[in-house]
Design a protein around this motif. Structure first.
Motif, PDB file in Angstrom:
ATOM      1  N   CYS A   1      39.112  43.176  38.459  1.00  0.00           N
ATOM      2  CA  CYS A   1      40.315  43.847  38.965  1.00  0.00           C
ATOM      3  C   CYS A   1      41.332  42.821  39.467  1.00  0.00           C
ATOM      4  O   CYS A   1      40.991  41.894  40.206  1.00  0.00           O
ATOM      5  N   ILE A   2      42.601  42.979  39.059  1.00  0.00           N
ATOM      6  CA  ILE A   2      43.664  42.104  39.555  1.00  0.00           C
ATOM      7  C   ILE A   2      44.780  42.889  40.223  1.00  0.00           C
ATOM      8  O   ILE A   2      45.848  42.361  40.517  1.00  0.00           O
ATOM      9  N   SER A   3      44.542  44.177  40.491  1.00  0.00           N
ATOM     10  CA  SER A   3      45.530  44.988  41.205  1.00  0.00           C
ATOM     11  C   SER A   3      45.676  44.452  42.629  1.00  0.00           C
ATOM     12  O   SER A   3      44.673  44.144  43.288  1.00  0.00           O
ATOM     13  N   PRO A   4      46.909  44.307  43.146  1.00  0.00           N
ATOM     14  CA  PRO A   4      47.124  43.608  44.419  1.00  0.00           C
ATOM     15  C   PRO A   4      46.355  44.152  45.612  1.00  0.00           C
ATOM     16  O   PRO A   4      45.775  43.380  46.375  1.00  0.00           O
ATOM     17  N   MET A   5      46.328  45.478  45.798  1.00  0.00           N
ATOM     18  CA  MET A   5      45.700  46.019  47.010  1.00  0.00           C
ATOM     19  C   MET A   5      44.196  45.758  47.071  1.00  0.00           C
ATOM     20  O   MET A   5      43.691  45.182  48.038  1.00  0.00           O
ATOM     21  N   PRO A   6      43.406  46.189  46.065  1.00  0.00           N
ATOM     22  CA  PRO A   6      41.972  45.888  46.147  1.00  0.00           C
ATOM     23  C   PRO A   6      41.679  44.395  46.146  1.00  0.00           C
ATOM     24  O   PRO A   6      40.748  43.929  46.818  1.00  0.00           O
ATOM     25  N   LYS A   7      42.487  43.636  45.401  1.00  0.00           N
ATOM     26  CA  LYS A   7      42.272  42.184  45.346  1.00  0.00           C
ATOM     27  C   LYS A   7      42.513  41.548  46.717  1.00  0.00           C
ATOM     28  O   LYS A   7      41.814  40.611  47.116  1.00  0.00           O
ATOM     29  N   MET A   8      43.497  42.071  47.439  1.00  0.00           N
ATOM     30  CA  MET A   8      43.780  41.561  48.782  1.00  0.00           C
ATOM     31  C   MET A   8      42.576  41.748  49.691  1.00  0.00           C
ATOM     32  O   MET A   8      42.231  40.867  50.486  1.00  0.00           O
ATOM     33  N   PHE A   9      41.894  42.896  49.565  1.00  0.00           N
ATOM     34  CA  PHE A   9      40.707  43.139  50.384  1.00  0.00           C
ATOM     35  C   PHE A   9      39.527  42.293  49.920  1.00  0.00           C
ATOM     36  O   PHE A   9      38.664  41.944  50.723  1.00  0.00           O
ATOM     37  N   ALA A  10      39.480  41.961  48.646  1.00  0.00           N
ATOM     38  CA  ALA A  10      38.422  41.078  48.160  1.00  0.00           C
ATOM     39  C   ALA A  10      38.590  39.671  48.724  1.00  0.00           C
ATOM     40  O   ALA A  10      37.617  38.990  49.048  1.00  0.00           O
ATOM     41  N   ILE A  11      39.835  39.244  48.872  1.00  0.00           N
ATOM     42  CA  ILE A  11      40.114  37.891  49.336  1.00  0.00           C
ATOM     43  C   ILE A  11      40.033  37.784  50.856  1.00  0.00           C
ATOM     44  O   ILE A  11      39.487  36.817  51.408  1.00  0.00           O
ATOM     45  N   ALA A  12      40.574  38.779  51.553  1.00  0.00           N
ATOM     46  CA  ALA A  12      40.692  38.681  53.017  1.00  0.00           C
ATOM     47  C   ALA A  12      40.161  39.923  53.714  1.00  0.00           C
ATOM     48  O   ALA A  12      40.702  40.345  54.733  1.00  0.00           O
TER      49      ALA A  12
END
Length: 407
Positions: free
Chosen positions: A213-224
């Motif tokens: 997944c590269i969608s911004p919202m879920p990716k943001m939670f994966a990173i931080a």
């Protein structure tokens, strides 16, 4: 700052800068644009277009008060004959309106009703239509202590029981879009006794494995995710992307036809909501933002972020200490999807930035009873197009009707 998100901040930036842009380009913000459908509820929208509309209330085992919307029959198939119930479950930060918002002939809810089905539209806990609890207040941390795991094992089971009891049918069919499919897979693996209640499960772009997944919202939670969870607790903010008048205002004034800022609005929504230029009716952008997003818990996004990082379909990760108490292991267990015996049909898109085809292929291999695996023929088709695309009926919904007739 409460309830901020990538999409909220981006669209607010549009609103702040649009006046200057319009002035420099000599354009208009089109402040008079007004689609009356923006102000209608799901039931009011259905009734406006001449379909019977009902609202039902279901209380989950753990006390969440859920709203179901229903189209018992269509304009092309009136009458009181007993009909096969079909339950539609939306994706994250969405609501039942997704299935009717594009109007007759273009929205799946109407298409199914006109084909002779009894259509039930779910609303996941925490969204605009299911934001109450028998004892907990929505401002409390306890109210928002859930992810799609609880939505599956508590909400879907209660709704399934209610629909079967109300209709007198032995089985229903299920259509889950993105997180809606995730909820179903959690339920069917954790509560395998419910498998017998379904004729078929149709998974539209299922978000079971989401490693790519590269969608911004879920990716943001994966990173931080841990940092965002800390901030959530610090500021007492447990909900994300609730629907507010800000979205309606931005959609009406900055995303409408004639507004010089509409291309900016479209590009931001394309990034955040996975829209497709070719399949998006730009005239409908104010209508979409008049109803979406509809709210979700931060824990739901956190759970998706964890599964991005693990590349697996796992239960919620509380950290090693609490995991040992909850699960008896340091890491959360995987869902046992071998227990899912319902016939499953999967539909996916090549250009999906949320559920990448590689992840969907892993879903297909993991499930024991996949009876159809269909790629949308349009190579540019993406995540949000399953609900809002101009040609969704010919590209997706006609295949759904064929599957329902077969099973």
């Amino acid at each position: 700052m409460r309830n901020l998100s990538w999409c909220t901040v981006s669209l607010t930036a549009v609103a702040v800068t649009s006046v200057l842009v319009a002035y420099l380009l000599g354009g208009s913000l089109d402040p008079t644009a007004r689609d009356p459908d923006i102000d209608l509820t799901t039931v009011e929208l259905i009734a406006k277009y001449g379909y019977p509309a009902e609202s039902h209330t279901v209380v989950s085992e753990d006390g969440y008060i859920l709203t179901l919307h229903r189209i018992p029959f269509g304009k092309k198939s009136p009458g009181k004959t007993k009909r096969q119930p079909v339950f539609l479950q939306h994706g994250i930060v969405s609501s039942s309106v997704d299935w009717v918002i594009m109007g007759p002939e273009k929205s799946l809810g109407y298409v199914l009703a006109d084909a002779g089905y009894d259509v039930w539209l779910g609303n996941s806990r925490g969204n605009v239509w299911s934001s109450k609890h028998v004892t907990l207040h929505p401002s409390s941390a306890e109210f928002w202590n859930f992810s799609w795991h609880e939505m599956g094992i508590y909400d879907l089971t209660a709704i399934t029981d209610y629909i079967l009891r109300r209709t007198g049918q032995e089985k229903l069919s299920f259509i889950g879009y993105s997180m809606g499919a995730t909820m179903f897979f959690a339920m069917a693996s954790e509560k395998p006794e419910y498998n017998k209640n379904f004729n078929v499960m149709i998974a539209l772009t299922p978000a079971m494995y989401i490693k790519y997944c590269i969608s911004p919202m879920p990716k943001m939670f994966a990173i931080a995710g841990k940092q965002l969870e800390w901030l959530s607790n610090l500021f007492g903010v447990y909900q994300i992307l609730p629907h507010t008048s800000l979205f309606t205002f931005i959609g009406r004034h900055f995303c409408s036809d004639g507004a010089v800022t509409q291309p900016i609005c479209m590009n931001i929504l394309k990034l955040n909501m996975a829209l497709n230029n070719k399949e998006t009716n730009t005239s409908a952008l104010p209508l979409i933002l008049g109803h979406a997003p509809a709210g979700a818990s931060i824990k739901t996004f956190q759970h998706f972020g964890q599964n991005i990082n693990s590349g697996e379909f796992r239960k919620y990760d509380y950290g090693e200490e609490k995991n040992r108490i909850v699960y008896g292991s340091l890491i959360p267990p995987k869902y046992d999807v071998s227990k899912i015996t319902v016939p499953v049909a999967i539909m996916y898109a090549q250009n999906d930035i949320v559920t990448d085809p590689r992840d969907v292929a892993k879903t297909k291999e993991a499930l024991p009873n996949v009876i159809a695996y269909l790629k949308v023929k349009d190579e540019e088709f993406t995540h949000a197009d399953f609900a809002w695309a101009i040609n969704a009926k010919s590209l997706v919904y006609e295949d759904i009707l064929r599957l329902l007739r077969k099973y």
